[in-house]
Each structure stands twice: as structure tokens, then as C-alpha cells.
Design an enzyme around this catalytic site. Sequence first.
Site, PDB file in Angstrom:
ATOM      1  N   ARG A   1      -3.570 -10.320   5.371  1.00 11.60           N
ATOM      2  CA  ARG A   1      -3.914 -11.012   3.376  1.00 11.60           C
ATOM      3  C   ARG A   1      -2.801  -9.450   2.995  1.00 11.60           C
ATOM      4  NH1 ARG A   1      -6.003  -6.731  -0.695  1.00 11.60           N
ATOM      5  NH2 ARG A   1      -7.922  -7.994  -1.415  1.00 11.60           N
TER       6      ARG A   1
ATOM      7  N   LYS B   1       1.083  -1.164   0.431  1.00 12.82           N
ATOM      8  CA  LYS B   1       0.003   0.021   0.490  1.00 12.82           C
ATOM      9  C   LYS B   1       0.572   1.170   0.266  1.00 12.82           C
ATOM     10  CE  LYS B   1      -4.790  -1.986   1.281  1.00 12.82           C
ATOM     11  NZ  LYS B   1      -5.222  -2.048   2.935  1.00 12.82           N
TER      12      LYS B   1
HETATM   13  C1  PT1 Z   1      -7.907  -4.446   3.652  1.00 10.22           C
HETATM   14  C2  PT1 Z   1      -8.013  -4.801   1.773  1.00 10.22           C
HETATM   15  C3  PT1 Z   1      -8.851  -5.474   1.761  1.00 10.22           C
HETATM   16  N1  PT1 Z   1      -6.953  -3.638   1.178  1.00 10.22           N
HETATM   17  C4  PT1 Z   1      -9.080  -5.983   3.818  1.00 10.22           C
HETATM   18  N2  PT1 Z   1      -9.653  -6.485   2.289  1.00 10.22           N
HETATM   19  C5  PT1 Z   1      -7.840  -3.849  -0.192  1.00 10.22           C
HETATM   20  N3  PT1 Z   1      -9.987  -7.016   4.560  1.00 10.22           N
HETATM   21  C6  PT1 Z   1      -8.832  -4.687   0.133  1.00 10.22           C
HETATM   22  C7  PT1 Z   1      -3.466   2.593  -0.861  1.00 10.22           C
HETATM   23  O1  PT1 Z   1      -2.950   2.609  -0.155  1.00 10.22           O
HETATM   24  O2  PT1 Z   1      -6.492  -4.110   4.057  1.00 10.22           O
HETATM   25  N4  PT1 Z   1      -8.583  -5.563   4.406  1.00 10.22           N
HETATM   26  N5  PT1 Z   1      -9.145  -5.238   0.432  1.00 10.22           N
HETATM   27  C8  PT1 Z   1      -6.914  -2.901  -1.498  1.00 10.22           C
HETATM   28  N6  PT1 Z   1      -6.753  -1.853  -1.110  1.00 10.22           N
HETATM   29  C9  PT1 Z   1      -6.436  -0.470  -1.011  1.00 10.22           C
HETATM   30  C10 PT1 Z   1      -6.220   0.455  -0.366  1.00 10.22           C
HETATM   31  C11 PT1 Z   1      -5.174  -0.612  -2.091  1.00 10.22           C
HETATM   32  C12 PT1 Z   1      -5.175   0.998   0.127  1.00 10.22           C
HETATM   33  C13 PT1 Z   1      -3.913   0.472  -1.637  1.00 10.22           C
HETATM   34  C14 PT1 Z   1      -3.637   0.980  -0.712  1.00 10.22           C
HETATM   35  O3  PT1 Z   1      -1.794   2.245  -1.971  1.00 10.22           O
END
Ligand code: PT1
Length: 280
Positions: free
Chosen positions: A259, A225
Amino acid sequence: MQFGRFQLDLEVPRIMGVLNTTPDSFSDGGALHSGDGRLDLSRVLQRVEAMLLEGADIIDVGGESTRPGAAAVPVAEELRRVVPVVEAIAERFAVPVSVDTSTPQVMLAAAAAGASLINDVRALRRPGAMAAATETGLPVCLMHMAGEPGEMQNNPEYRDIVAEVTAFLMARLAACEAAGIGRERLLIDPGFGFGKTLAHNLALLRGLPALLELGLPLLIGVSRKSMIGAILDKPVAERMVGSVAMAMLAVQRGARIIRTHDVSATADALKIMTAIERQA
Ligand code: PT1
């Protein structure tokens, strides 16, 4: 904890491997797609098999990108991306399949196709999601997100991030229990990167022990992230080591399910951690 027909002992930290069916995934966009842009099921199954050999305990299938700035996906498109993949994995591999969705129709169809967990970044707040999740009988991961992906990073503000995330999850837990989803079916996730600044994310990581007081297993996703990128000043392709380091510090503070896109590296790091804990 029971995940559909599977039982996972969460005394040991577990790995949830990410499988993105979106052509625009932030970290591995299109890797599972063929030249014409269609999802290639044989590539999907190869990727799943590789993650299982590397040590994944759960496979998380998502058809909606929820990274900052991502656009909403029509229901029909999400169904088309997710359901055949859930079905193909559940048919061939003895692993719990998680469905990363907020959409009631996708929850129901994925459950019918063999999913074992609902992973909802909106914590069952979409109209109909609570009823759909209840009907599936599956466990649910409730995540905290402030706003929607399209605008969640526009100046997020909290007075006390740990207290506010805890209060939100407590309220969602109460709503689930009222709807007939018992706490034995629930996990929580503070939602790293979802409507949070770097400082918020770091405070949340430090504050994980407070979330444990809700008494539910804690799942976290930090993999690749932008908060890792901000600390390291590195692009997505170079964030694995930082992501694994952060995940281990989360496990040390009580996280039970990680995850991640990088199953092999995470599994090695967890082995080191559990070897040390066992001696103590
Ligand atoms: C998570 C999650 C998810 N993250 C759960 N499910 C994502 N339970 C998708 C960035 O800042 O943490 N927990 N499903 C992916 N989401 C992101 C959010 C991807 C922020 C990238 C960023 O780069």
C-alpha cells in the site's frame, strides 16, 4: 485471488495506490480538494488515472484518517466522502477499488457502489462490521492495531510483538471463518505504525515470515510513515526512497501487496526485484 469482479494473481507482488478523501491526510492533505475545501471528483479521477498508468493494481479509497492522533469521523461524513468516489472510480476504470473503512454502513454502501475489497484497520471489530462484511461477499484485509488512532502511540508495549500480532490476526481469522467469511476471502496486515514504537515496527518487519504461516496473503503499508521519518530524520515530503526501500525488504520477506502513495517509484523497484527473482 478474487476481488469482486476482478482476479489478481498474487504470485506477483502487487501495488495498492492510496487515494485519500480526507482533507487532513498526513501526506497529501487536501491535494484532491478544491479551494472551498470540497473534494473535487475530476481531480480524484485524474489522480486515479495517473496511478493506474504508473502501475497500481488496486486503488484504496479512505475517508477516515487513521494516522496517530487522528480524530474519529462521523458516519454521515465518512459516507459522503467515500461512496461517490468509489462509485466514480468503479464506473470508469477496470480496477479493483478497496474501501479503507471500519464502519459497517460504509462497507455496505461502498460494496453497492462497486468496491471490490474491504480494508479494515480494525479487523472487523466494530459492532456490526463482521455482519456487514459478510453480507457484501467481498474479500477483507484484516489489520492489527493496538488501541485507537487517538491514543495508540501512548507508550505501546508488547512482550513479543511478532507473536502478539500473529495471535491477534489468528483470532480475527477464526472470528471471520465462524461468521462465514472463508479464508479464501482474507488478507492480513501487521499494521505498521498503528500502536507501535520504531523498535516494534522494525521487529515486525524482520518477523514477517512468521506471519506467513497463517497462510494468507500479506499486505503492508509503510508509505511515508513516521517510522521512516524517525530513521531518516526527514519530513513526510522526503520519505519516498526510504519507504520504497522498506517496502522492497517486506516483499523479500513475503509481502504480496504494497500500500503506497508513490506508485511509480514502487513499481520500478518491484520490477528490479522480480527481474532478479526470475533469473534465479
Ligand atoms: C496500513 C494502512 C492502512 N495505513 C492498511 N490500511 C494507513 N491495510 C491507512 C505514521 O506513523 O498500513 N495498512 N490504512 C495510514 N496510517 C498511518 C499510520 C499513517 C501511521 C501514518 C502513520 O506516520
